[in-house]
Scaffold this active site. Structure first.
Site, short mmCIF file in Angstrom:
data_model
loop_
_atom_site.label_atom_id
_atom_site.label_comp_id
_atom_site.label_asym_id
_atom_site.label_seq_id
_atom_site.Cartn_x
_atom_site.Cartn_y
_atom_site.Cartn_z
N ASN A 41 1.01 -2.63 5.40
CA ASN A 41 0.41 -1.29 5.55
C ASN A 41 -0.88 -1.12 4.73
O ASN A 41 -1.75 -0.34 5.09
CB ASN A 41 1.45 -0.25 5.12
CG ASN A 41 0.87 1.13 4.95
OD1 ASN A 41 0.66 1.85 5.92
ND2 ASN A 41 0.56 1.52 3.72
N GLY A 68 0.83 -1.22 0.00
CA GLY A 68 0.00 0.00 0.00
C GLY A 68 0.86 1.25 0.00
O GLY A 68 0.56 2.22 0.69
N LYS A 81 -8.79 -4.56 12.29
CA LYS A 81 -7.64 -4.02 13.02
C LYS A 81 -7.43 -4.76 14.35
O LYS A 81 -6.29 -4.95 14.78
CB LYS A 81 -7.82 -2.51 13.25
CG LYS A 81 -7.82 -1.70 11.94
CD LYS A 81 -6.53 -1.87 11.15
CE LYS A 81 -6.45 -1.01 9.91
NZ LYS A 81 -5.22 -1.22 9.13
N ASP A 134 -2.00 -6.99 -5.30
CA ASP A 134 -3.22 -6.93 -4.50
C ASP A 134 -3.00 -7.89 -3.33
O ASP A 134 -2.92 -9.11 -3.53
CB ASP A 134 -4.42 -7.36 -5.36
CG ASP A 134 -5.73 -7.37 -4.58
OD1 ASP A 134 -5.69 -7.40 -3.33
OD2 ASP A 134 -6.78 -7.38 -5.22
N ILE A 141 -4.27 10.28 11.16
CA ILE A 141 -3.08 10.73 10.43
C ILE A 141 -3.51 11.36 9.11
O ILE A 141 -4.42 10.84 8.43
CB ILE A 141 -2.11 9.54 10.17
CG1 ILE A 141 -1.84 8.72 11.45
CG2 ILE A 141 -0.80 10.03 9.53
CD1 ILE A 141 -1.12 9.43 12.58
N ALA A 166 -12.98 -4.53 13.26
CA ALA A 166 -12.77 -5.98 13.42
C ALA A 166 -11.46 -6.40 12.77
O ALA A 166 -10.69 -7.20 13.33
CB ALA A 166 -13.95 -6.74 12.80
N TYR A 186 -13.98 -2.46 9.66
CA TYR A 186 -12.61 -1.95 9.75
C TYR A 186 -12.05 -2.25 11.16
O TYR A 186 -10.93 -2.77 11.29
CB TYR A 186 -12.62 -0.44 9.49
CG TYR A 186 -11.26 0.24 9.58
CD1 TYR A 186 -10.38 0.22 8.50
CD2 TYR A 186 -10.87 0.93 10.72
CE1 TYR A 186 -9.15 0.87 8.56
CE2 TYR A 186 -9.64 1.58 10.80
CZ TYR A 186 -8.79 1.55 9.72
OH TYR A 186 -7.56 2.19 9.78
#
Ligand code: NAP
Length: 252
Positions: free
Chosen positions: A89, A12, A161, A62, A190, A159, A157
């Site tokens: 990342n 990423g 992380k 991917d 950020i 879940a 999201y």
């Protein structure tokens, strides 16, 4: 925090924090693989690194597709001979109320944000185990759960992380005998394109900044400096840890 002769893969990395991780690790001397779902923008980052005298290679990958991940690691070894550092990342954040969330949307987020980290970690760790050394850095988020804040409209999201933080601890134990360290970084807010939708919602943004002791969002480079520390020998006794970098958000 010298990374001379080290080889790092950053997923990423065409924009946002991945881009600055690539630039900072390259500046510290690492040969860097700049990987993302689109090779075109990766090439721009590679050119930037080369202009600064560094070595870099763009690879389209991917992270949710095993064949592409295996190919990325294979190409890295062909070009640079080994893999010393993986920065997991790549990620997506889709804002949607839970009651409207579809199964497909849940799967897509988990496929990229969690399965993608597993696939990249496994492919890289197989190379690292051969040389009996390596470092894996997994980018989670303060939204990983158990931190005293719940984040609405982004359940899938969160879940993913939380899964990353749990996976990091388990991996650190399992990979320690191979001299591979595994850590999580949990950033707060950020300044990257990922937070554009939050910035448009002025009320939410105001509420978030009011809770933030430092009263500002973080800069991508501030997270990259932590990536550099965890990638280097300066952090040689740190494994299985989750390091929060959030301007005091969780403390506030
Ligand atoms: P970003 O600017 O959106 O960068 C994420 C990158 O990942 C994009 O280039 C994106 O490509 C790429 N990507 C998406 N799906 C991919 C896939 N299947 N395979 C490979 N690459 C893929 O966001 P960022 O803020 O720098 O985020 C970096 C990491 O930090 C993410 O894991 C994010 O969850 C985490 N994080 C961010 C914040 C924040 O406030 N910004 C806070 C905590 C944690 P496309 O643009 O084409 O989708």
């Amino acid at each position: 925090m010298d990374l001379k002769d080290k080889v790092a893969i950053i997923t990423g990395a065409r924009r946002g924090m991945g881009r600055t991780h690539a630039l900072v690790l390259a500046k510290a001397g690492a040969k860097v693989v700049v990987s993302d779902i689109s090779e075109k923008d990766c090439q721009k980052v590679v050119e930037e690194i080369k202009k600064g005298g560094g070595q870099a290679l763009a690879i389209k990958c991917d992270v949710s597709k095993k064949e592409e991940v295996d190919e990325m690691v294979k190409k890295t070894v062909e070009e640079f001979g080994k893999v010393d550092i993986l920065v997991n990342n790549a990620g997506i954040a889709q804002f949607k109320p839970f009651l409207e969330l579809t199964e497909e949307e849940w799967d897509r987020t988990l496929d990229i944000n969690l399965k993608g980290y597993f696939l990249c970690a496994q492919a890289a760790a197989k190379e690292m185990a051969k040389q009996k050394s390596g470092v894996i850095i997994n980018i989670a988020s303060v939204a990983m759960g158990q931190q005293g804040i719940g984040f609405p409209n982004i359940v899938h999201y969160c879940a993913s992380k939380g899964g990353i933080a749990a996976m990091t601890e388990a991996l650190a134990v399992e990979l320690a005998p191979h001299n591979i360290r595994v850590n999580t970084i949990a950033p707060g807010m950020i300044e990257t394109p990922m937070i554009d939708p939050i910035k448009k919602d002025l009320k939410t943004m105001e509420a978030m900044l009011a809770r933030l002791p430092m009263r500002r969002v973080g800069k991508p480079e501030e997270v990259s400096n932590l990536v550099l520390f965890l990638a280097s020998e300066a952090s040689s006794y740190i494994t299985g840890s989750t390091v929060v970098i959030d301007g005091g958000w969780l403390a506030g």
